[in-house]
Write an enzyme that holds these catalytic residues in place. Structure first.
Site, PDB file in Angstrom:
ATOM      1  N   HIS A  12     -59.323   8.089 -30.628  1.00 45.48           N
ATOM      2  CA  HIS A  12     -59.329   8.205 -32.089  1.00 45.48           C
ATOM      3  C   HIS A  12     -59.980   6.929 -32.595  1.00 45.48           C
ATOM      4  CE1 HIS A  12     -55.869   5.425 -32.191  1.00 45.48           C
ATOM      5  NE2 HIS A  12     -55.560   6.048 -31.069  1.00 45.48           N
ATOM      6  N   GLY A  13     -60.012   6.705 -33.884  1.00 43.54           N
ATOM      7  CA  GLY A  13     -60.722   5.555 -34.438  1.00 43.54           C
ATOM      8  C   GLY A  13     -60.311   4.224 -33.847  1.00 43.54           C
TER       9      GLY A  13
END
Length: 159
Positions: free
Chosen positions: A17-18
């Protein structure tokens, strides 16, 4: 493959994810994120979604636990690997299978029924605690840390 190719191993039940794809990968200087997870290794939709998070200069590979054990030592010296697993049990499987890492970043283990929350991002049950203790016996440093700028803490101190 020399251990130096694995820059970091991280538990994050969200996988890529980010925070993992940008913050951690850039901080480490990784050019390859290896996700070792049996379910995601066969789920092309999940792989595509995770791949979209990574900058173009960072590649991703999605391997089952056994394939990771079988092939990670064959990585090119040019590959600077950030190894990501879903939970402590996957990390232990890799370590006992011969994957050479001596530091484990514990970033995110969601709360579920039967688990107790030990930090803002990590919840564990007795099986998780036993797996962490086994990793420590195998010489793995257990570093609870959400982002690189956080001060790390030995997760064993929280049990």
């Amino acid at each position: 493959m020399a251990q130096e190719n694995i820059l970091e191993t991280r538990i994050d039940n969200r996988l890529i994810h980010g925070q993992v794809g940008v913050t951690w990968a850039n901080h480490l200087g990784a050019n390859l994120v290896v996700v070792a997870n049996d379910k995601v290794s066969t789920d092309e939709v999940q792989q595509s979604l995770m791949d979209m998070v990574l900058p173009d200069v960072i590649q991703a590979r999605f391997f089952s636990l056994q394939k990771t054990i079988d092939v990670i030592h064959k990585a090119s010296p040019k590959q600077k690997i950030f190894l990501v697993v879903k939970d402590v049990h996957d990390a232990l499987t890799l370590k006992e299978g011969g994957v050479d890492f001596d530091h484990l970043n514990i970033g995110n283990m969601h709360y579920e029924e039967g688990k107790k929350q030990i930090s803002s991002t990590v919840s564990v049950d007795e099986k998780d605690i036993a797996a962490f203790k086994r990793l420590a016996e195998l010489g793995v440093e257990l570093d609870l840390r959400k982002v690189p700028s956080d001060r790390g803490q030995n997760i064993l101190d929280l049990f």
